[in-house]
Motif scaffolding. Structure first.
Motif, PDB file in Angstrom:
ATOM      1  N   TYR A   1      -9.546 -31.215  23.836  1.00  0.00           N
ATOM      2  CA  TYR A   1     -10.716 -31.568  24.636  1.00  0.00           C
ATOM      3  C   TYR A   1     -11.664 -32.423  23.802  1.00  0.00           C
ATOM      4  O   TYR A   1     -11.954 -32.102  22.648  1.00  0.00           O
ATOM      5  N   VAL A   2     -12.159 -33.497  24.393  1.00  0.00           N
ATOM      6  CA  VAL A   2     -13.138 -34.355  23.729  1.00  0.00           C
ATOM      7  C   VAL A   2     -14.491 -34.092  24.374  1.00  0.00           C
ATOM      8  O   VAL A   2     -14.682 -34.347  25.558  1.00  0.00           O
TER       9      VAL A   2
ATOM     10  N   VAL B   1     -13.014 -31.710  19.910  1.00  0.00           N
ATOM     11  CA  VAL B   1     -13.515 -32.748  19.020  1.00  0.00           C
ATOM     12  C   VAL B   1     -14.721 -33.384  19.707  1.00  0.00           C
ATOM     13  O   VAL B   1     -14.678 -33.695  20.897  1.00  0.00           O
ATOM     14  N   THR B   2     -15.796 -33.555  18.956  1.00  0.00           N
ATOM     15  CA  THR B   2     -16.978 -34.210  19.509  1.00  0.00           C
ATOM     16  C   THR B   2     -16.905 -35.696  19.194  1.00  0.00           C
ATOM     17  O   THR B   2     -16.735 -36.089  18.047  1.00  0.00           O
ATOM     18  N   SER B   3     -17.027 -36.504  20.233  1.00  0.00           N
ATOM     19  CA  SER B   3     -16.973 -37.956  20.090  1.00  0.00           C
ATOM     20  C   SER B   3     -18.375 -38.519  20.288  1.00  0.00           C
ATOM     21  O   SER B   3     -18.917 -38.466  21.391  1.00  0.00           O
TER      22      SER B   3
ATOM     23  N   LEU C   1     -12.354 -41.285  24.428  1.00  0.00           N
ATOM     24  CA  LEU C   1     -11.330 -40.249  24.556  1.00  0.00           C
ATOM     25  C   LEU C   1     -10.079 -40.582  23.750  1.00  0.00           C
ATOM     26  O   LEU C   1      -9.469 -39.705  23.141  1.00  0.00           O
TER      27      LEU C   1
ATOM     28  N   PRO D   1     -10.059 -40.278  19.412  1.00  0.00           N
ATOM     29  CA  PRO D   1      -9.918 -38.932  18.848  1.00  0.00           C
ATOM     30  C   PRO D   1      -8.536 -38.314  19.112  1.00  0.00           C
ATOM     31  O   PRO D   1      -8.001 -37.617  18.248  1.00  0.00           O
ATOM     32  N   LEU D   2      -7.964 -38.596  20.279  1.00  0.00           N
ATOM     33  CA  LEU D   2      -6.630 -38.064  20.581  1.00  0.00           C
ATOM     34  C   LEU D   2      -5.581 -38.669  19.657  1.00  0.00           C
ATOM     35  O   LEU D   2      -4.730 -37.952  19.106  1.00  0.00           O
TER      36      LEU D   2
END
Length: 186
Positions: free
Chosen positions: A85-86, A112-114, A119, A122-123
């Motif tokens: 999850y972002v 993960v905080t973006s 999206l 980070p993935l």
């Protein structure tokens, strides 16, 4: 033949002189391509099928009906299932973790905080970390939940992130990309 080609060039001989060699070159290239593909696909029937352990990553946008089926399907294939999850803020991350713990589907959640509300990046970074951690010993699968709509123009409104993720990951040899559909009623 040379004299005929030169004197009748403007009257149509150019088709034979120019197009025929180009067509022969294209046909030769196509034939070589098919030969190459055939060699790469040839399989020795006595070779055992390699078995590899799998890690399945499911990108989630929240807790809803769309992610139930991919999680259930992934758990039927392996115990190495991770929901990814972002979050766009620390508050959003905390709220998602609390809701995930309350729901408890039996799958680990990675949040993960973006800071830049992206999206994909980070993935991709998470996939590379997992791939590096296992040193290519496990097969990585990204299982994408996807809406299936009834009207063509509804498709323009949904699944854009899934489409971008699939497009980026299909060129990677170390990642399998699969889709689990969720059929909307209207």
């Amino acid at each position: 033949m040379v004299i005929f080609s030169v004197t009748k060039f403007e009257e149509g001989a150019w088709i034979v002189v120019v197009i025929t060699p180009i067509m022969l070159w294209v046909i030769t290239k196509i034939s070589k391509h098919y030969d190459s593909v055939g060699k790469q696909l040839k399989f020795d029937l006595t070779e055992p099928i390699p078995s590899t352990d799998t890690v399945i990553i499911i990108p989630v946008a929240g807790i809803n009906k769309v992610i139930v089926s991919p999680i259930s399907y992934a758990k039927s294939l392996t115990t190495n299932v991770v929901a990814f999850y972002v979050a766009f803020s620390p508050e959003d991350a905390k709220k998602m973790e609390e809701r995930w713990d309350e729901w408890n589907p039996g799958v680990r959640l990675v949040v993960v905080t973006s800071r830049y509300r992206t999206l994909i990046k980070p993935l991709i970074e998470f996939i590379e970390r997992i791939d590096h951690h296992y040193k290519h010993q496990k097969k990585l699968t990204v299982l994408l939940p996807e809406f299936i709509t009834h009207k063509w123009w509804h498709r323009l409104l949904h699944n854009q992130s899934s489409f971008r993720i699939r497009t980026l990951l299909l060129n990677r040899k170390d990642v399998v990309v699969s889709t689990v559909p969720f059929h909307l009623k209207d």
